[in-house]
Design an enzyme around this catalytic site. Structure first.
Site, PDB file in Angstrom:
ATOM      1  N   ARG A  48       0.977  -1.300   0.023  1.00  0.00           N
ATOM      2  CA  ARG A  48       0.253   0.396   0.182  1.00  0.00           C
ATOM      3  C   ARG A  48       0.655   1.505   0.024  1.00  0.00           C
ATOM      4  NH1 ARG A  48      -2.312   0.765   4.571  1.00  0.00           N
ATOM      5  NH2 ARG A  48      -1.256  -1.380   4.928  1.00  0.00           N
ATOM      6  N   GLY A  52      -2.972  -6.243  -3.806  1.00  0.00           N
ATOM      7  CA  GLY A  52      -4.397  -6.533  -3.117  1.00  0.00           C
ATOM      8  C   GLY A  52      -4.560  -4.924  -2.221  1.00  0.00           C
ATOM      9  N   SER A  65       2.935  -6.768  14.551  1.00  0.00           N
ATOM     10  CA  SER A  65       2.330  -6.631  15.956  1.00  0.00           C
ATOM     11  C   SER A  65       1.669  -8.008  16.251  1.00  0.00           C
ATOM     12  CB  SER A  65       1.831  -5.612  16.330  1.00  0.00           C
ATOM     13  OG  SER A  65       2.701  -4.529  16.238  1.00  0.00           O
ATOM     14  N   SER A  76       4.767 -10.331   0.809  1.00  0.00           N
ATOM     15  CA  SER A  76       4.536 -11.052  -0.126  1.00  0.00           C
ATOM     16  C   SER A  76       3.356 -11.829   0.717  1.00  0.00           C
ATOM     17  CB  SER A  76       4.895 -12.750  -0.419  1.00  0.00           C
ATOM     18  OG  SER A  76       5.710 -12.901   0.493  1.00  0.00           O
ATOM     19  N   ASN A  97      -0.296 -17.220  23.726  1.00  0.00           N
ATOM     20  CA  ASN A  97      -0.760 -15.002  24.236  1.00  0.00           C
ATOM     21  C   ASN A  97      -2.797 -15.663  24.582  1.00  0.00           C
ATOM     22  OD1 ASN A  97       1.626 -14.412  23.356  1.00  0.00           O
ATOM     23  ND2 ASN A  97       0.719 -14.052  21.781  1.00  0.00           N
TER      24      ASN A  97
END
Ligand code: OXD
Ligand code: MN
Length: 667
Positions: free
Chosen positions: A114, A252, A314, A440, A569
């Site tokens: 982007r 995309g 993140s 990618s 997590n």
């Protein structure tokens, strides 16, 4: 809801059907020759008839843009066309086979991500300008884009892609319908995986004008001056006209207009505007770059849903697609709903609901492997229809590879090409450049994810118990800190950020702020956005608990990660939900409630005591330093609600008090 589309849409309903001068050659279904001139009005009408497009506004919109971009032919697509379009793309060399029912595509080398600086939000109202949204006037940007796009689809097919960015029957479906026009077949194939595609999804529009007009023109990629002062690309959301005009990319994030441009930017704008139309009990909705997951305790039968925003890199996708850690897997089941976008609103019963408007996952391939994201790997197995973009590819064996897929790249480099199509075997000795582009991607449908929730398409959405924000910080943030006050939760989201990764990116330990992880997707000013958050979530009769999580704390001595991350997590989330349900109390710090060591379920996990202690405590000095940065960050935002400033002052004061107490104790 209806909007004036006169500037973009021909008001002419001229069907041209009986002009009789068009041959079957340049009509529907892509049968014309590449040398054909611009498609005629009659041929467009025929294509729309074949595609069963009856909505006169959609027809006029397609006609209008065909006149501007001048494709050679027009074709209306539906998800049912996938196999044929894949076969055509393979024939044309736009896709290559990557095993049974798997495909590979390579982009132009300067078109792989982007472009935030070329992305614009345009409206007629200057007060929509924010710090991050690159606001410009609607008329100016529409004219500029018409100029750029004129004649640029010559010789190509313009695909008409009707889509829905919500489950069928969602209370927000009215904001979810769109029609993308694109002159790029691989983009169509990605859209079919990422959105519900087909004209039937637009059959029930409350108002026939309630669709987002989303025009994508690829442009002559090698000649667009990407990243230079002559850059020709512009990615524009004309939010108050519900019109998206993207020129100059087939990547995309720039070209799948249902996803980021509609699902986030346009929906961000609509979410606020929809309050006037009674949506969400008159508060509207929120469109956020959030993952969404469900957790079930199979012993008690309790079920929770957690939504959350994470700046890039993140760990959002890995968390979204996580499974329970092995040691807890018998008891807890984790269900996947979405990895990138959630729309949230208050339902008729007063609860906060969320749904994933997407139909697929457009995930970053790098570092996706059996340890980090096993469910993603299962979602891209043979037969899944997945498309890989800009990974390394071996045309002989039809294999794909990316950094982190396995610890080392394939040892036999025969046949392997890097993401630019260059042979690995021809590399100079010592050339360590990555085989795959760091951005990618793999594209696959939600239904391919093995732990997708049984109710992932439920029109009602799912009730939200917790909203989490996850930064990437090496020392200051504990593993998890819960925030029970709405304004403090919103404040925490507004001050979300990821630590600068290189010295050159910013000061040591300073964050690149990314409010709610929406920095590139905000449609209007941050202060008004904060107000909208307070209003939407504030209207819920049962408030979600907020939390900030951080999986990336490091030991400053030797740099090791203090927490194992990934599937482990879930333990932090289980503590958070137990806190919400009043089963644990945690211990209160100036910046929220953190677990005590006993409260965190560490069954089957060894965490050294020193690490655990650091993970569950607050470094007051580092926090005091952060508060000064936060004040500067927030001061940029116009009309920031007083509640947010009050939250900031409360946290700052609590930290001062804590520092004073610590100093007293030392004396
Ligand atoms: C992004 C994405 O760019 O989700 O954020 O693809
Ligand atoms: Mn994203």
């Amino acid at each position: 809801m209806s909007v004036d589309i006169s500037t973009e849409t021909s008001t002419s309903q001229d069907t041209g059907q009986d002009r009789g001068q068009d041959t079957a050659q340049d009509t529907a279904q892509g049968m014309g020759q590449d040398t054909a001139g611009p498609v005629s009005v009659a041929a467009v009408n025929e294509a729309l008839d074949v595609g069963r497009v009856t909505n006169p506004y959609v027809r006029a919109y397609v006609q209008y843009w065909a006149t501007i971009t001048e494709p050679a032919r027009v074709e209306v697509v539906s998800a049912l066309d996938d196999a044929r379009l894949v076969a055509e793309a393979l024939d044309a060399g736009e896709l290559q086979p990557a095993g049974h029912g798997l495909y590979y595509s390579r982009s132009y080398s300067k078109d792989t991500a982007r472009s935030e600086e070329r992305t614009i939000v345009a409206t007629d109202d200057e007060t929509d300008a924010g710090v991050y949204n690159n606001w410009r006037r609607g008329d100016e940007m529409v004219a500029a884009q018409i100029h750029r796009m004129a004649g640029q689809s010559a010789g190509r097919t313009m695909y008409v892609v009707p889509y829905l960015m919500s489950p069928e029957g969602s209370p927000l479906a009215q904001y979810a319908a769109g029609v993308q026009l694109t002159d790029n077949r691989p983009v169509v194939l990605h859209m079919i995986r990422m959105a519900r595609v087909g004209i039937e999804h637009l059959d029930e529009l409350p108002d026939p004008m309630d669709f987002v007009k989303a025009v994508h023109v690829t442009g002559d990629l090698p000649n667009l001056g990407q990243g230079t002062p002559e850059d020709q690309r512009y990615f524009v959301t004309v939010a108050d006209r519900r019109t998206i005009l993207h020129f100059g990319s087939s990547y995309g994030g720039n070209a799948l207009l249902g996803k980021i441009a509609h699902g986030l930017r346009q929906a961000c704008f609509d979410g606020r505007a929809s309050a006037e139309h009674g949506v969400g009990g008159g508060r509207g909705f929120l469109a956020e770059q959030f993952m969404l997951l469900g957790i079930t305790d199979t012993v008690t039968g309790k079920r929770w849903h957690v939504a959350g925003g994470f700046p890039s890199a993140s760990g959002k996708t890995n968390l979204a697609m996580t499974l329970a850690p092995d040691a807890l897997g018998e008891r807890y089941r984790v269900d996947f709903y979405g990895d990138d976008i959630a729309w949230l609103w208050v339902g008729d019963d007063g609860r906060l609901y969320a749904m994933n408007p997407e139909f697929g996952v457009f995930g970053v391939a790098k570092d996706t492997n059996a340890a980090t994201n096993p469910t993603a790997l299962e979602a891209i197995t043979p037969g899944s229809g997945a498309i890989f973009t800009n990974v390394a590819y071996n045309p002989t064996t039809q294999e794909v590879w990316w950094e982190g897929r396995t610890p080392e790249p394939p040892t036999d480099v025969t046949g392997w090409l890097d993401w630019k199509g260059e042979a690995i075997a021809d590399r100079e000795p010592g050339d360590t450049s990555p085989w795959a582009h760091p951005n990618s991607r793999f594209t696959t449908t939600l239904a391919n994810v093995p732990n997708v929730a049984a109710d992932f398409e439920a029109p009602a959405g799912v009730p939200v118990d917790a909203i989490i924000f996850g930064g990437r910080t090496r020392d200051r943030e504990p593993l998890v800190r819960a925030v029970t006050d709405l304004a403090e939760g919103v404040y925490d989201g507004l001050t979300l950020g990821a630590e600068a990764t290189f010295a050159a990116d910013g000061l040591d330990g300073q964050l690149r702020y990314d409010p709610m992880s929406m920095r590139p997707f905000l449609a209007y000013g941050e202060g008004d956005y904060a107000r909208h958050w307070l209003e939407v979530v504030g209207a819920a009769t049962e408030q979600p608990i907020f939390a900030h999580v951080n999986w990336f704390a490091k030991d400053p001595e030797d740099g090791h990660f203090r927490w194992p991350g990934y599937r482990e997590n879930l333990r932090a989330l289980l503590w958070l939900l137990a806190l919400k349900d009043g089963e644990v109390t945690g211990h209160r710090t100036p910046v929220g409630i953190v677990p005590t060591a006993e409260e965190l379920d560490l069954t089957g996990l060894e965490v050294p005591e020193a690490d655990l202690e650091a993970l569950l405590s607050i470094d007051t000095e580092r926090w005091r330093q952060e508060m000064a940065f936060r004040a500067d960050h927030l001061a940029q935002f116009e009309r920031l609600p007083e509640e947010i400033w009050a939250a900031h002052r409360r946290v700052a004061q609590a930290l001062e008090d804590a520092a004073e107490t610590a100093a007293d104790l030392e004396e």
